[in-house]
Structure formats: structure tokens, C-alpha cells
Design a protein around this motif. Sequence first.
Motif, PDB file in Angstrom:
ATOM      1  N   ILE A  66      41.994  42.990  49.470  1.00  0.00           N
ATOM      2  CA  ILE A  66      41.879  41.938  48.465  1.00  0.00           C
ATOM      3  C   ILE A  66      40.506  41.270  48.553  1.00  0.00           C
ATOM      4  O   ILE A  66      39.938  40.854  47.536  1.00  0.00           O
ATOM      5  N   GLU A  67      39.949  41.199  49.757  1.00  0.00           N
ATOM      6  CA  GLU A  67      38.611  40.615  49.919  1.00  0.00           C
ATOM      7  C   GLU A  67      37.574  41.386  49.103  1.00  0.00           C
ATOM      8  O   GLU A  67      36.682  40.798  48.473  1.00  0.00           O
ATOM      9  N   ASP A  68      37.683  42.730  49.116  1.00  0.00           N
ATOM     10  CA  ASP A  68      36.732  43.554  48.368  1.00  0.00           C
ATOM     11  C   ASP A  68      36.920  43.392  46.862  1.00  0.00           C
ATOM     12  O   ASP A  68      35.946  43.368  46.099  1.00  0.00           O
ATOM     13  N   ILE A  69      38.171  43.285  46.429  1.00  0.00           N
ATOM     14  CA  ILE A  69      38.445  43.091  45.006  1.00  0.00           C
ATOM     15  C   ILE A  69      37.913  41.735  44.548  1.00  0.00           C
ATOM     16  O   ILE A  69      37.301  41.614  43.478  1.00  0.00           O
ATOM     17  N   ALA A  70      38.124  40.720  45.383  1.00  0.00           N
ATOM     18  CA  ALA A  70      37.622  39.383  45.045  1.00  0.00           C
ATOM     19  C   ALA A  70      36.107  39.401  44.897  1.00  0.00           C
ATOM     20  O   ALA A  70      35.550  38.853  43.933  1.00  0.00           O
ATOM     21  N   ASP A  71      35.434  40.065  45.830  1.00  0.00           N
ATOM     22  CA  ASP A  71      33.969  40.141  45.779  1.00  0.00           C
ATOM     23  C   ASP A  71      33.494  40.889  44.537  1.00  0.00           C
ATOM     24  O   ASP A  71      32.501  40.509  43.899  1.00  0.00           O
ATOM     25  N   GLN A  72      34.224  41.925  44.169  1.00  0.00           N
ATOM     26  CA  GLN A  72      33.874  42.722  42.997  1.00  0.00           C
ATOM     27  C   GLN A  72      33.879  41.874  41.722  1.00  0.00           C
ATOM     28  O   GLN A  72      33.067  42.086  40.817  1.00  0.00           O
ATOM     29  N   PHE A  73      34.773  40.893  41.655  1.00  0.00           N
ATOM     30  CA  PHE A  73      34.894  40.069  40.460  1.00  0.00           C
ATOM     31  C   PHE A  73      34.274  38.673  40.629  1.00  0.00           C
ATOM     32  O   PHE A  73      34.481  37.796  39.798  1.00  0.00           O
ATOM     33  N   GLY A  74      33.524  38.485  41.704  1.00  0.00           N
ATOM     34  CA  GLY A  74      32.799  37.242  41.876  1.00  0.00           C
ATOM     35  C   GLY A  74      33.612  36.080  42.405  1.00  0.00           C
ATOM     36  O   GLY A  74      33.278  34.915  42.155  1.00  0.00           O
ATOM     37  N   TYR A  75      34.669  36.378  43.148  1.00  0.00           N
ATOM     38  CA  TYR A  75      35.485  35.343  43.761  1.00  0.00           C
ATOM     39  C   TYR A  75      35.373  35.435  45.282  1.00  0.00           C
ATOM     40  O   TYR A  75      35.067  36.507  45.827  1.00  0.00           O
ATOM     41  N   SER A  76      35.689  34.337  45.956  1.00  0.00           N
ATOM     42  CA  SER A  76      36.014  34.440  47.376  1.00  0.00           C
ATOM     43  C   SER A  76      37.489  34.821  47.450  1.00  0.00           C
ATOM     44  O   SER A  76      38.258  34.554  46.507  1.00  0.00           O
ATOM     45  N   ALA A  77      37.904  35.437  48.555  1.00  0.00           N
ATOM     46  CA  ALA A  77      39.293  35.885  48.664  1.00  0.00           C
ATOM     47  C   ALA A  77      40.267  34.715  48.578  1.00  0.00           C
ATOM     48  O   ALA A  77      41.313  34.803  47.916  1.00  0.00           O
ATOM     49  N   SER A  78      39.939  33.608  49.214  1.00  0.00           N
ATOM     50  CA  SER A  78      40.854  32.463  49.223  1.00  0.00           C
ATOM     51  C   SER A  78      40.965  31.844  47.829  1.00  0.00           C
ATOM     52  O   SER A  78      42.056  31.475  47.385  1.00  0.00           O
ATOM     53  N   TYR A  79      39.823  31.742  47.127  1.00  0.00           N
ATOM     54  CA  TYR A  79      39.847  31.139  45.794  1.00  0.00           C
ATOM     55  C   TYR A  79      40.596  32.045  44.813  1.00  0.00           C
ATOM     56  O   TYR A  79      41.386  31.571  43.989  1.00  0.00           O
ATOM     57  N   LEU A  80      40.381  33.359  44.905  1.00  0.00           N
ATOM     58  CA  LEU A  80      41.095  34.294  44.038  1.00  0.00           C
ATOM     59  C   LEU A  80      42.603  34.171  44.259  1.00  0.00           C
ATOM     60  O   LEU A  80      43.372  34.118  43.301  1.00  0.00           O
ATOM     61  N   THR A  81      43.008  34.115  45.515  1.00  0.00           N
ATOM     62  CA  THR A  81      44.439  34.030  45.822  1.00  0.00           C
ATOM     63  C   THR A  81      45.041  32.760  45.235  1.00  0.00           C
ATOM     64  O   THR A  81      46.123  32.786  44.632  1.00  0.00           O
ATOM     65  N   ARG A  82      44.342  31.625  45.372  1.00  0.00           N
ATOM     66  CA  ARG A  82      44.866  30.366  44.841  1.00  0.00           C
ATOM     67  C   ARG A  82      44.957  30.416  43.317  1.00  0.00           C
ATOM     68  O   ARG A  82      45.971  30.033  42.721  1.00  0.00           O
ATOM     69  N   GLN A  83      43.888  30.893  42.659  1.00  0.00           N
ATOM     70  CA  GLN A  83      43.883  30.946  41.208  1.00  0.00           C
ATOM     71  C   GLN A  83      44.907  31.959  40.673  1.00  0.00           C
ATOM     72  O   GLN A  83      45.604  31.697  39.690  1.00  0.00           O
ATOM     73  N   PHE A  84      44.981  33.082  41.333  1.00  0.00           N
ATOM     74  CA  PHE A  84      45.895  34.121  40.891  1.00  0.00           C
ATOM     75  C   PHE A  84      47.339  33.630  40.986  1.00  0.00           C
ATOM     76  O   PHE A  84      48.138  33.833  40.070  1.00  0.00           O
ATOM     77  N   LYS A  85      47.655  32.962  42.079  1.00  0.00           N
ATOM     78  CA  LYS A  85      49.018  32.466  42.258  1.00  0.00           C
ATOM     79  C   LYS A  85      49.344  31.365  41.257  1.00  0.00           C
ATOM     80  O   LYS A  85      50.482  31.232  40.803  1.00  0.00           O
TER      81      LYS A  85
END
Length: 277
Positions: free
Chosen positions: A194-213
Motif C-alpha cells: 500500500i505504501e508503493d500505491i500511495a506514493d504512485q498517486f502522491g499520497y503518504s500511506a497514512s494519509y491515503l488510508t485515512r482518506q480512503f476509509k
Amino acid sequence: MTPTTQPLFWRDTALPFVELRHIIDGHKVRYVPHSHEQWSIGAILGGESAYLCADRIYDVAAGDLVIMNPQLVHACNPKVGSPWSYYMLHVDCDWLAKLLHRNGVRSTPSWEPSQTDWLTSPDLFERYKAMAEILFSEYGAQSDKTAALESFLCHLFESIDKAAAQESKLPVTPNKLARVANYLLEHCHLETPIEDIADQFGYSASYLTRQFKQYYKMTPHAYRLNRRIQLGQLALKNGVPIAEVANAFGFSDQAHFQRVFKERVAATPNQYRSIHR
């Protein structure tokens, strides 16, 4: 598993756009939050439950109807000490949209999500049960099954659309977050961190997880896992062996696939393949 707790599935190659499940005794059933590709409606036959739909929670009981739009995260679990039985109908959205348009219920043949999570209507409840009994009947003619299904859905959506004004619209998902979700759907068989996917789309992993949820009501990992189960269901219905399904969709082994599958379908993969006509 005793016969009373064995889940029953009805499917028919002549009606490939619909699937009906009957849980007779589900007081020990526990679902994790999950979603379906199809539009779904359940009829609670016995017991009481806490029904989570997106970020909304309802107390529901026998006689209630619970409704889920495609990809909308939900879970419906019996209250402690309560019996639990229900029907659950899953319907292909494209077919449903065309049916409603053809019968004058909706003005467009394109799918539009329903805006109602929950209905209490003795009339609709009894119509649902009558329709389900016809589908499960071993002796009903194909034309009778089709007519019962179509009649129920048209009558139901006339009622749903009348109630739509009382329900809030689903939140609009940011475009970039929607692209992440689409990536997870298309590449669900991969174990990309998930860290790599977050980086690919310009997110940090923690921020992506919070926004996605916040918008999808589950973490990116859970969303990817849920998609694997959706595709696994389709493969099982098409006769693919369980071990091949588990391997094809990225599960570590068959036991892992079975555990995750049962948490979302309330049946083992082998039970799901068993068709009651």
C-alpha cells in the motif's frame, strides 16, 4: 454444519443476472464490512440485527428490508442472543436498470443508485417472501420465476424512489481517490505494498488510508481483499476449482481464501458452489 445452519443458494443459468441466498439459522454468523458488485436487498425473516451501511447504523428486525448499492460497504450481524434468518437477493445493475426503464419505473436505462438503506413495509416484505419462494421452488415454471422477480423489483423501486427524497445523497469521492480505488480493483490480484500505491498517486500511506476509509469505509487493503472475493465468487459459479481460485486471486493458500470468503459471504467456498433449485 447442521441442515438448519447450511446456507442455501439459488442460481439458474436462465436467469444469470440474479442470485438468492437463504440463511435459515444464522445466529452465529458474523460478517466483516464488505461490499458487492450487484445491487442487493435482504428480507429479515427472524431476529434482530445492527445494520451498518456506509457510516449509517440501523436497528433492524424481522419484517424489515435492508438495501445495499453496489460497492457500498455494509455489514449486518445478529444481536447477541438473537435468532437470525434472512433472504438476500443480488441483482445485476445493468439488467435491473433496463428492466425499470422498460416498465416505465425510471426514465433512463442507465443504472442510478437507490437512496434508501432500509424499508419497513409489510406489503413489500410479503411480496419479497412470495417471490423468493417461487424462485426456490423446484417445480415452478421458468416463466413464473421471471415474472415474479420482475414484478417484485418494479413494485419495489416505485416505493424506493418515492422514499428517495427522505434520504441523503452519497458523498462525492475526490477524483484522485477514485483513481486509487480503480487501481485496486484492476490490480487486486497483486500484492503491491500500500505504501508503493500511495506514493504512485502522491499520497503518504497514512494519509491515503485515512482518506480512503473516510470515503470507502474500509482500508485500501480491505478494499483489495473484498474485490478478490467478488471475483472469486464469479469464478466459483463458473466451476473453477477452489484451489485454483485461491491461487489466482493472490491468497496465500486455500485455508486463507476460505477464512476471508466466509467472513464476507457467510458460507464456505464449497457451500457457495452448492446450488439449491
